[in-house]
Design a protein around this motif. Structure first.
Motif, mmCIF file in Angstrom:
data_model
loop_
_atom_site.group_PDB
_atom_site.id
_atom_site.type_symbol
_atom_site.label_atom_id
_atom_site.label_comp_id
_atom_site.label_asym_id
_atom_site.label_seq_id
_atom_site.Cartn_x
_atom_site.Cartn_y
_atom_site.Cartn_z
ATOM 1 N N TYR A 17 0.809 -1.224 0.000
ATOM 2 C CA TYR A 17 0.000 0.000 0.000
ATOM 3 C C TYR A 17 0.840 1.271 0.000
ATOM 4 O O TYR A 17 0.300 2.361 0.131
ATOM 5 C CB TYR A 17 -0.936 -0.005 1.206
ATOM 6 N N GLY A 18 2.142 1.135 -0.108
ATOM 7 C CA GLY A 18 3.012 2.309 -0.203
ATOM 8 C C GLY A 18 3.756 2.660 1.067
ATOM 9 O O GLY A 18 4.768 3.367 1.013
ATOM 10 N N ALA A 64 9.580 -5.864 3.883
ATOM 11 C CA ALA A 64 8.190 -6.139 3.530
ATOM 12 C C ALA A 64 7.311 -5.768 4.709
ATOM 13 O O ALA A 64 7.773 -5.730 5.855
ATOM 14 C CB ALA A 64 7.981 -7.620 3.186
ATOM 15 N N ALA A 65 6.063 -5.509 4.427
ATOM 16 C CA ALA A 65 5.096 -5.336 5.512
ATOM 17 C C ALA A 65 4.870 -6.670 6.200
ATOM 18 O O ALA A 65 5.068 -7.737 5.610
ATOM 19 C CB ALA A 65 3.784 -4.805 4.955
ATOM 20 N N THR A 66 4.502 -6.606 7.476
ATOM 21 C CA THR A 66 4.128 -7.809 8.208
ATOM 22 C C THR A 66 2.632 -8.033 8.053
ATOM 23 O O THR A 66 1.830 -7.202 8.470
ATOM 24 C CB THR A 66 4.495 -7.686 9.696
ATOM 25 N N TYR A 67 2.273 -9.129 7.399
ATOM 26 C CA TYR A 67 0.880 -9.528 7.229
ATOM 27 C C TYR A 67 0.693 -10.885 7.909
ATOM 28 O O TYR A 67 1.420 -11.836 7.596
ATOM 29 C CB TYR A 67 0.520 -9.682 5.750
ATOM 30 N N MET A 68 -0.260 -10.981 8.802
ATOM 31 C CA MET A 68 -0.578 -12.252 9.445
ATOM 32 C C MET A 68 0.662 -12.923 10.047
ATOM 33 O O MET A 68 0.882 -14.118 9.934
ATOM 34 C CB MET A 68 -1.264 -13.196 8.451
ATOM 35 N N GLY A 69 1.510 -12.118 10.652
ATOM 36 C CA GLY A 69 2.639 -12.641 11.404
ATOM 37 C C GLY A 69 3.885 -12.960 10.622
ATOM 38 O O GLY A 69 4.840 -13.515 11.166
ATOM 39 N N THR A 70 3.925 -12.589 9.345
ATOM 40 C CA THR A 70 5.127 -12.830 8.553
ATOM 41 C C THR A 70 5.166 -11.836 7.393
ATOM 42 O O THR A 70 4.287 -10.979 7.271
ATOM 43 C CB THR A 70 5.167 -14.288 8.048
ATOM 44 N N ALA A 71 6.183 -11.959 6.552
ATOM 45 C CA ALA A 71 6.277 -11.080 5.388
ATOM 46 C C ALA A 71 5.145 -11.370 4.405
ATOM 47 O O ALA A 71 4.524 -12.435 4.437
ATOM 48 C CB ALA A 71 7.625 -11.280 4.704
ATOM 49 N N SER A 159 2.549 2.091 10.892
ATOM 50 C CA SER A 159 1.741 3.049 10.143
ATOM 51 C C SER A 159 0.271 2.778 10.409
ATOM 52 O O SER A 159 -0.181 1.642 10.234
ATOM 53 C CB SER A 159 1.999 2.913 8.636
ATOM 54 N N PRO A 160 -0.513 3.773 10.813
ATOM 55 C CA PRO A 160 -1.952 3.545 11.001
ATOM 56 C C PRO A 160 -2.587 2.993 9.726
ATOM 57 O O PRO A 160 -2.224 3.390 8.613
ATOM 58 C CB PRO A 160 -2.482 4.940 11.326
ATOM 59 N N GLY A 164 -2.645 7.102 4.540
ATOM 60 C CA GLY A 164 -1.725 6.754 3.463
ATOM 61 C C GLY A 164 -0.270 6.749 3.874
ATOM 62 O O GLY A 164 0.074 6.978 5.045
ATOM 63 N N PRO A 165 0.602 6.502 2.908
ATOM 64 C CA PRO A 165 2.036 6.410 3.172
ATOM 65 C C PRO A 165 2.645 7.674 3.776
ATOM 66 O O PRO A 165 3.697 7.606 4.408
ATOM 67 C CB PRO A 165 2.628 6.135 1.782
ATOM 68 N N GLU A 166 1.974 8.804 3.580
ATOM 69 C CA GLU A 166 2.516 10.056 4.145
ATOM 70 C C GLU A 166 2.508 10.041 5.665
ATOM 71 O O GLU A 166 3.155 10.888 6.302
ATOM 72 C CB GLU A 166 1.702 11.251 3.635
ATOM 73 N N ALA A 167 1.820 9.078 6.273
ATOM 74 C CA ALA A 167 1.704 9.036 7.725
ATOM 75 C C ALA A 167 2.768 8.171 8.390
ATOM 76 O O ALA A 167 2.736 8.004 9.611
ATOM 77 C CB ALA A 167 0.318 8.529 8.123
ATOM 78 N N VAL A 168 3.708 7.608 7.628
ATOM 79 C CA VAL A 168 4.787 6.849 8.252
ATOM 80 C C VAL A 168 5.506 7.774 9.232
ATOM 81 O O VAL A 168 5.877 8.899 8.894
ATOM 82 C CB VAL A 168 5.772 6.292 7.206
ATOM 83 N N HIS A 169 5.693 7.311 10.467
ATOM 84 C CA HIS A 169 6.204 8.152 11.543
ATOM 85 C C HIS A 169 7.635 8.597 11.278
ATOM 86 O O HIS A 169 8.473 7.823 10.802
ATOM 87 C CB HIS A 169 6.132 7.387 12.866
ATOM 88 N N LYS A 170 7.931 9.855 11.600
ATOM 89 C CA LYS A 170 9.261 10.409 11.323
ATOM 90 C C LYS A 170 10.354 9.677 12.089
ATOM 91 O O LYS A 170 11.492 9.555 11.614
ATOM 92 C CB LYS A 170 9.295 11.906 11.637
ATOM 93 N N SER A 171 10.037 9.161 13.271
ATOM 94 C CA SER A 171 11.019 8.382 14.016
ATOM 95 C C SER A 171 11.346 7.089 13.284
ATOM 96 O O SER A 171 12.509 6.659 13.234
ATOM 97 C CB SER A 171 10.500 8.058 15.419
ATOM 98 N N ASP A 172 10.332 6.445 12.721
ATOM 99 C CA ASP A 172 10.558 5.200 12.002
ATOM 100 C C ASP A 172 11.361 5.455 10.721
ATOM 101 O O ASP A 172 12.185 4.624 10.317
ATOM 102 C CB ASP A 172 9.226 4.529 11.671
ATOM 103 N N ILE A 173 11.134 6.594 10.108
ATOM 104 C CA ILE A 173 11.922 6.971 8.935
ATOM 105 C C ILE A 173 13.380 7.179 9.330
ATOM 106 O O ILE A 173 14.300 6.697 8.662
ATOM 107 C CB ILE A 173 11.328 8.234 8.271
ATOM 108 N N ALA A 174 13.614 7.866 10.449
ATOM 109 C CA ALA A 174 14.979 8.085 10.926
ATOM 110 C C ALA A 174 15.652 6.759 11.287
ATOM 111 O O ALA A 174 16.847 6.560 11.040
ATOM 112 C CB ALA A 174 14.969 9.023 12.125
ATOM 113 N N THR A 175 14.885 5.845 11.868
ATOM 114 C CA THR A 175 15.426 4.533 12.226
ATOM 115 C C THR A 175 15.827 3.763 10.975
ATOM 116 O O THR A 175 16.886 3.117 10.940
ATOM 117 C CB THR A 175 14.393 3.741 13.048
#
Length: 199
Positions: A17-18, A64-71, A159-160, A164-175
């Motif tokens: 989903y971006g 990858a995103a985590t879906y149902m407990g895995t990639a 990410s909630p 959308g993807p614009e909501a990825v947290h700035k701390s997570d981006i820095a990490t």
């Protein structure tokens, strides 16, 4: 492997989903900022040329995103296809690392990072951890702390699910940027070591 004197970092990721693509871009920025050549590969549309780029890279960072407990399923399909490299040991002694994203703050992301590490181990790769202490773990901490979610195996992002993807947290981006830079630095160390041994 790179012929420019700089290590090459390949980022092999899937983003449904971006949101995970935003994290992958941050990993790429971190690696490039630390002096690496970077190639980003969306594994659901991977080409023969991109497989060759993975084969030539000094390090591969899985995401990858985590879906149902895995990639995601698309990443699993890529991992299964990588068995051709496993048979011929093409990725042996490359560096590896990983990142993931989910809607929940935990979201079983450790399962996905562990899966990436197992995939790397099956290929004979060397796993690079995040190398950060956890943030946001005291009353004086903040959700803006780097590594706010406290993962060690790799970079975890949250990410909630209703934005959308614009909501990825700035701390997570820095990490994620930190992870990319760390892998680039370690790849440079390995590259220098191999050059010394060759001499």
């Amino acid at each position: 492997m790179s012929h420019s004197g700089r290590p090459t970092i390949a980022i092999a990721f899937h983003s449904g989903y971006g949101h995970t693509a935003v994290v992958a871009e941050a990993v790429a920025r971190g690696a490039a900022g630390a002096g690496a050549e970077v190639v980003s590969i969306s594994v659901d549309t991977i080409t023969d040329e991109q497989w060759a780029q993975l084969d030539a890279a000094d390090a591969i960072i899985f995401g990858a995103a985590t879906y149902m407990g895995t990639a995601s399923a698309a990443f699993h399909a890529f991992a299964e296809a990588s068995s051709r490299r496993w048979f011929s040991h093409v990725w042996v002694d490359k560096l590896a690392a990983g990142f993931t994203n989910s809607g929940a703050k935990s979201g079983d992301k450790s399962s996905t990072l562990g899966y990436f590490a197992t995939l790397a181990a099956q290929h004979g790769m060397h796993w690079i951890s995040l190398g950060l202490l956890p943030g946001w773990d005291s009353t004086t901490g903040s959700e803006d702390d780097i590594n706010r979610l406290g993962f060690f195996m790799g970079a975890g992002a949250q990410s909630p699910t209703d934005v959308g993807p614009e909501a990825v947290h700035k701390s997570d981006i820095a990490t994620a940027e930190y992870l990319g830079a760390r892998v680039a630095r370690q790849a440079a160390v390995f590259q220098a070591g191999r050059a010394t041994l060759a001499a």
